[in-house]
Design a protein around this motif. Structure first.
Motif, PDB file in Angstrom:
ATOM      1  N   THR A 146      67.059  44.803 -40.212  1.00 11.51           N
ATOM      2  CA  THR A 146      65.814  44.472 -40.912  1.00 11.51           C
ATOM      3  C   THR A 146      64.945  45.709 -41.063  1.00 11.51           C
ATOM      4  OG1 THR A 146      65.909  42.248 -40.005  1.00 11.51           O
ATOM      5  CG2 THR A 146      63.784  42.974 -40.845  1.00 11.51           C
ATOM      6  N   ARG A 147      64.786  46.457 -39.989  1.00  9.05           N
ATOM      7  CA  ARG A 147      63.978  47.680 -40.038  1.00  9.05           C
ATOM      8  C   ARG A 147      64.575  48.701 -41.003  1.00  9.05           C
ATOM      9  NH1 ARG A 147      64.445  47.037 -34.284  1.00  9.05           N
ATOM     10  NH2 ARG A 147      62.756  45.663 -33.649  1.00  9.05           N
ATOM     11  N   GLN A 148      65.881  48.825 -40.998  1.00  8.61           N
ATOM     12  CA  GLN A 148      66.553  49.777 -41.882  1.00  8.61           C
ATOM     13  C   GLN A 148      66.332  49.398 -43.345  1.00  8.61           C
ATOM     14  OE1 GLN A 148      70.801  50.043 -41.373  1.00  8.61           O
ATOM     15  NE2 GLN A 148      70.934  51.914 -42.557  1.00  8.61           N
ATOM     16  N   TYR A 149      66.504  48.126 -43.673  1.00  6.56           N
ATOM     17  CA  TYR A 149      66.306  47.679 -45.052  1.00  6.56           C
ATOM     18  C   TYR A 149      64.844  47.886 -45.465  1.00  6.56           C
ATOM     19  CZ  TYR A 149      66.679  45.044 -49.344  1.00  6.56           C
ATOM     20  OH  TYR A 149      66.662  44.680 -50.668  1.00  6.56           O
ATOM     21  N   ARG A 150      63.912  47.558 -44.569  1.00  4.45           N
ATOM     22  CA  ARG A 150      62.489  47.722 -44.874  1.00  4.45           C
ATOM     23  C   ARG A 150      62.160  49.189 -45.132  1.00  4.45           C
ATOM     24  NH1 ARG A 150      60.140  46.469 -40.208  1.00  4.45           N
ATOM     25  NH2 ARG A 150      60.435  44.268 -40.641  1.00  4.45           N
ATOM     26  N   ALA A 151      62.674  50.079 -44.315  1.00  2.00           N
ATOM     27  CA  ALA A 151      62.401  51.506 -44.492  1.00  2.00           C
ATOM     28  C   ALA A 151      62.884  51.987 -45.858  1.00  2.00           C
ATOM     29  CB  ALA A 151      63.055  52.310 -43.372  1.00  2.00           C
ATOM     30  N   THR A 152      64.046  51.544 -46.270  1.00  2.00           N
ATOM     31  CA  THR A 152      64.585  51.928 -47.571  1.00  2.00           C
ATOM     32  C   THR A 152      63.738  51.343 -48.693  1.00  2.00           C
ATOM     33  OG1 THR A 152      66.813  52.084 -46.665  1.00  2.00           O
ATOM     34  CG2 THR A 152      66.629  51.828 -49.054  1.00  2.00           C
ATOM     35  N   TRP A 153      63.374  50.078 -48.563  1.00  2.00           N
ATOM     36  CA  TRP A 153      62.560  49.406 -49.577  1.00  2.00           C
ATOM     37  C   TRP A 153      61.212  50.117 -49.731  1.00  2.00           C
ATOM     38  CZ3 TRP A 153      58.255  45.888 -48.605  1.00  2.00           C
ATOM     39  CH2 TRP A 153      57.796  45.223 -49.741  1.00  2.00           C
ATOM     40  N   LEU A 154      60.574  50.438 -48.609  1.00  2.00           N
ATOM     41  CA  LEU A 154      59.287  51.132 -48.657  1.00  2.00           C
ATOM     42  C   LEU A 154      59.446  52.538 -49.246  1.00  2.00           C
ATOM     43  CD1 LEU A 154      57.794  50.054 -45.212  1.00  2.00           C
ATOM     44  CD2 LEU A 154      57.021  49.303 -47.483  1.00  2.00           C
ATOM     45  N   ALA A 155      60.493  53.255 -48.839  1.00  2.00           N
ATOM     46  CA  ALA A 155      60.722  54.616 -49.337  1.00  2.00           C
ATOM     47  C   ALA A 155      60.958  54.638 -50.846  1.00  2.00           C
ATOM     48  CB  ALA A 155      61.905  55.249 -48.611  1.00  2.00           C
ATOM     49  N   ASN A 156      61.467  53.540 -51.375  1.00  2.00           N
ATOM     50  CA  ASN A 156      61.728  53.429 -52.817  1.00  2.00           C
ATOM     51  C   ASN A 156      60.547  52.847 -53.587  1.00  2.00           C
ATOM     52  OD1 ASN A 156      64.323  54.583 -52.882  1.00  2.00           O
ATOM     53  ND2 ASN A 156      65.198  52.689 -52.097  1.00  2.00           N
ATOM     54  N   GLY A 157      59.401  52.731 -52.943  1.00  2.00           N
ATOM     55  CA  GLY A 157      58.185  52.298 -53.634  1.00  2.00           C
ATOM     56  C   GLY A 157      57.773  50.859 -53.432  1.00  2.00           C
ATOM     57  N   ALA A 158      58.472  50.114 -52.575  1.00  2.00           N
ATOM     58  CA  ALA A 158      58.130  48.712 -52.286  1.00  2.00           C
ATOM     59  C   ALA A 158      57.980  47.893 -53.573  1.00  2.00           C
ATOM     60  CB  ALA A 158      56.870  48.623 -51.417  1.00  2.00           C
ATOM     61  N   LEU A 159      58.928  48.085 -54.481  1.00  2.00           N
ATOM     62  CA  LEU A 159      58.889  47.357 -55.750  1.00  2.00           C
ATOM     63  C   LEU A 159      59.337  45.912 -55.569  1.00  2.00           C
ATOM     64  CD1 LEU A 159      60.523  50.088 -57.994  1.00  2.00           C
ATOM     65  CD2 LEU A 159      58.083  49.633 -57.661  1.00  2.00           C
ATOM     66  N   TRP A 160      58.740  45.024 -56.342  1.00  2.00           N
ATOM     67  CA  TRP A 160      59.132  43.619 -56.287  1.00  2.00           C
ATOM     68  C   TRP A 160      60.506  43.439 -56.909  1.00  2.00           C
ATOM     69  CZ3 TRP A 160      56.858  38.640 -55.207  1.00  2.00           C
ATOM     70  CH2 TRP A 160      55.772  38.734 -54.347  1.00  2.00           C
ATOM     71  N   PHE A 161      61.371  42.701 -56.243  1.00  2.00           N
ATOM     72  CA  PHE A 161      62.711  42.423 -56.732  1.00  2.00           C
ATOM     73  C   PHE A 161      62.651  41.593 -58.018  1.00  2.00           C
ATOM     74  CE2 PHE A 161      66.904  40.317 -56.602  1.00  2.00           C
ATOM     75  CZ  PHE A 161      67.707  41.445 -56.484  1.00  2.00           C
ATOM     76  N   TYR A 162      61.749  40.622 -58.029  1.00  4.72           N
ATOM     77  CA  TYR A 162      61.477  39.818 -59.222  1.00  4.72           C
ATOM     78  C   TYR A 162      60.039  40.119 -59.645  1.00  4.72           C
ATOM     79  CZ  TYR A 162      65.654  37.166 -57.926  1.00  4.72           C
ATOM     80  OH  TYR A 162      66.944  36.799 -57.600  1.00  4.72           O
ATOM     81  N   PRO A 163      59.824  41.183 -60.419  1.00  2.00           N
ATOM     82  CA  PRO A 163      58.468  41.635 -60.730  1.00  2.00           C
ATOM     83  C   PRO A 163      57.573  40.593 -61.389  1.00  2.00           C
ATOM     84  CG  PRO A 163      60.113  43.030 -61.823  1.00  2.00           C
ATOM     85  CD  PRO A 163      60.848  41.996 -61.038  1.00  2.00           C
ATOM     86  N   LYS A 164      58.148  39.662 -62.143  1.00  2.46           N
ATOM     87  CA  LYS A 164      57.326  38.635 -62.798  1.00  2.46           C
ATOM     88  C   LYS A 164      56.704  37.671 -61.790  1.00  2.46           C
ATOM     89  CE  LYS A 164      59.651  38.814 -67.216  1.00  2.46           C
ATOM     90  NZ  LYS A 164      60.388  38.100 -68.254  1.00  2.46           N
ATOM     91  N   LEU A 165      57.211  37.649 -60.564  1.00  2.00           N
ATOM     92  CA  LEU A 165      56.673  36.759 -59.535  1.00  2.00           C
ATOM     93  C   LEU A 165      55.615  37.437 -58.662  1.00  2.00           C
ATOM     94  CD1 LEU A 165      59.976  35.001 -58.400  1.00  2.00           C
ATOM     95  CD2 LEU A 165      58.248  34.172 -60.009  1.00  2.00           C
ATOM     96  N   LYS A 166      55.377  38.709 -58.884  1.00  2.00           N
ATOM     97  CA  LYS A 166      54.390  39.449 -58.099  1.00  2.00           C
ATOM     98  C   LYS A 166      52.993  38.902 -58.386  1.00  2.00           C
ATOM     99  CE  LYS A 166      52.603  44.111 -57.414  1.00  2.00           C
ATOM    100  NZ  LYS A 166      52.711  45.511 -57.864  1.00  2.00           N
ATOM    101  N   PRO A 167      52.289  38.440 -57.341  1.00  2.00           N
ATOM    102  CA  PRO A 167      50.953  37.886 -57.562  1.00  2.00           C
ATOM    103  C   PRO A 167      49.946  38.959 -57.989  1.00  2.00           C
ATOM    104  CG  PRO A 167      51.773  37.388 -55.341  1.00  2.00           C
ATOM    105  CD  PRO A 167      52.708  38.360 -55.956  1.00  2.00           C
ATOM    106  N   GLU A 168      49.042  38.565 -58.824  1.00  2.00           N
ATOM    107  CA  GLU A 168      47.968  39.466 -59.208  1.00  2.00           C
ATOM    108  C   GLU A 168      47.130  39.758 -57.959  1.00  2.00           C
ATOM    109  OE1 GLU A 168      44.230  39.351 -62.248  1.00  2.00           O
ATOM    110  OE2 GLU A 168      46.091  38.399 -62.884  1.00  2.00           O
TER     111      GLU A 168
END
Length: 85
Positions: free
Chosen positions: A47-69
């Protein structure tokens, strides 16, 4: 209603993708970080490894249309269960 939080990013869900006993993942995908429940979050270390990679890549939403305003990453990360920090 019980709220469940993604072990990787802290996004809240109405029910656990790990099942009622937290031991039977449905392998669905977190709409925010893209983690596959039962694979990317199967141990605290994975979990920590995946989170670190996700954050390092900009913490982009996987489904951007679902990102709350007004979404705030820092507030969401505070919801991660302690065992997975």
């Amino acid at each position: 209603m019980v709220t469940w939080y993604c072990r990787v990013c802290g996004l809240d869900y109405d029910e656990s993708p790990w099942g009622p006993n937290e031991n039977a993942p449905d392998h669905s995908i977190c709409e925010c970080c893209g983690a596959e429940f039962g694979y990317h979050d199967h141990t605290p270390a994975s979990t920590r490894q995946y989170r670190a990679t996700w954050l390092a890549n900009g913490a982009l939403w996987f489904y951007p249309k679902l990102k709350p305003e007004g979404w705030l990453l820092a507030e969401q990360l505070e919801q991660i269960p302690d065992m997975y920090l």
